[in-house]
Design an enzyme around this catalytic site. Structure first.
Site, short mmCIF file in Angstrom:
data_model
loop_
_atom_site.label_atom_id
_atom_site.label_comp_id
_atom_site.label_asym_id
_atom_site.label_seq_id
_atom_site.Cartn_x
_atom_site.Cartn_y
_atom_site.Cartn_z
N HIS A 39 16.85 -6.52 37.21
CA HIS A 39 17.18 -6.21 35.28
C HIS A 39 16.34 -6.61 34.74
O HIS A 39 16.72 -5.88 33.23
CB HIS A 39 18.91 -7.22 35.60
CG HIS A 39 19.39 -6.55 37.38
ND1 HIS A 39 20.76 -7.53 37.64
CD2 HIS A 39 18.98 -5.68 38.09
CE1 HIS A 39 21.27 -6.99 38.42
NE2 HIS A 39 20.50 -6.65 38.79
N SER A 70 19.00 -0.41 39.86
CA SER A 70 19.88 -0.95 39.23
C SER A 70 18.91 -1.58 37.39
O SER A 70 19.16 -1.73 36.15
CB SER A 70 20.92 -2.59 38.52
OG SER A 70 21.80 -2.34 39.98
#
Length: 380
Positions: A273, A221
């Site tokens: 992230h 991610s």
């Protein structure tokens, strides 16, 4: 002088025949490319079916099916090669996002290998994502700050992007990879997409090592948020080219904010992230080409000049150089400063005590369960 000529074949005329039949056509440098152009042996201008765009050569053209109409000098144009016919299968193959499909295949292969080494799936009480245990993930290359700093296993900054906590984690990231990877790859190509993907993955894992040194984390991610950052950089860098740049930017920002909000849940590495997003924006400023509109004229059968806008890319202009410098300085600062903080064991919470709230809101009771360390976090 008569402009008619008799030829026994459909071969392009020689330079001498060009100059005799078309007195205004005197550019030998432009003629050097003429044999590869479409030629009409009917006596009309050999440039009838050739498409024009802005260029540097003077090209002459005449009216269709007319041997007596004087030739007209165009506005500094050059020709484009006629498009060759390609098979449908080859055309379909070229349109595929090759890097995106390769990444998905590698992720699936690593998940199969992890489940095989684990001897099957872990019980749901231990891994609710239907995946292997943390020991197997560490063996395959999960991010572990202790192994990176104490044992010099620097490659663990890269390998976590190929690993996932379970089948659920893999499916969610796979869908996001297809959506984001296809958009970025269609814009900048497979090679540049790959560079952006891994650069963002590295910056995301560095941020995770800085802010969550006691956690083992896996997932792609961080790299996916980096691709979203590349789209942001592309939208800002080529604002005048996009049809609705403001709407596009708002949509991207909303998607990013929603993704970061989901990252506030326990067992999710939100710092990966954030680090991947910042790295993706900087590397996007470097690799995304600057696009601009160029107005060119195209002659139709009635010799009427119509304006057409062509989107042209350029890496050698002042605006692009400015973005490249900004992206290079920002990316180097992130890499050098981040690596120093990781290997110097800098405690960032002494300087930023509230930063942990960017990963998990302390008001949630579940955050205290994982704050002690030793858990496995996914960059979902």
């Amino acid at each position: 002088m008569s402009r008619s000529r008799t030829r026994d074949s459909d071969e392009p005329p020689t330079y001498q025949e060009y100059t005799e039949s078309y007195p205004l056509y005197q550019s030998r440098s432009a003629y050097s490319a003429a044999p590869s152009m479409t030629y009409s042996p009917s006596g009309a201008s050999p440039f009838e079916s050739v498409r024009y765009s802005t260029g540097t050569h003077y090209v002459l053209f005449g009216e269709k099916d007319s041997e007596t109409t004087p030739l007209v000098k165009s506005r500094r144009r050059t020709w484009e090669q006629p498009q060759q016919k390609t098979s449908p299968m080859r055309s379909c193959w070229r349109k595929l996002p090759h890097f995106t499909l390769l990444i998905i295949a590698a992720d699936v292969a690593m998940m199969a290998a992890a489940i095989g080494l684990n001897g099957g799936l872990e019980p749901l009480s231990r891994n609710p994502m239907f995946g292997p245990g943390p020991e197997v993930l560490v063996r395959l290359g999960a991010k572990d700050d202790r192994l990176i700093v104490d044992h010099g296993q620097w490659w663990r900054f890269v390998t976590p992007v190929f690993l996932h906590g379970g089948i659920v984690h893999l499916v969610l990231n796979g869908v996001a990879t297809i959506q984001l990877g296809r958009q970025v790859e269609s814009s900048i190509g497979a090679i540049r997409t790959g560079i952006c993907y891994f650069a963002a993955g590295i910056t995301g894992n560095i941020a995770s090592c800085i802010f969550l040194p006691s956690f083992v984390s896996v997932g792609a991610s961080g790299a996916l948020f980096g691709l979203a950052g590349v789209l942001v950089a592309d939208n800002i860098k080529n604002w005048s080219v996009h049809a609705r740049p403001c709407c596009n930017l708002i949509s991207l920002v909303i998607s990013i904010v929603v993704g970061l909000a989901i990252g506030l849940m326990p067992m999710i590495d939100n710092f990966s992230h954030i680090g991947g997003l910042v790295g993706g924006i900087f590397v996007g400023c470097i690799l995304v080409p600057t696009m601009f509109k160029r107005v060119s004229l195209e002659s139709d059968d009635n010799d009427d000049d119509d304006e057409h806008h062509h989107i042209v890319s350029s890496d050698c202009n002042v605006r692009n150089v400015g973005f490249v410098i900004l992206g290079s300085v920002g990316l180097l600062a992130c890499l050098i400063g981040g690596l120093f903080a990781v290997f110097a064991n800098v405690d960032v919470y002494q300087w930023c005590g509230w930063c942990y709230n960017l990963n998990c809101i302390e008001a949630l009771d579940l955050c205290s369960t994982f704050q002690g360390g030793g858990g496995v976090k996914t960059t979902e």
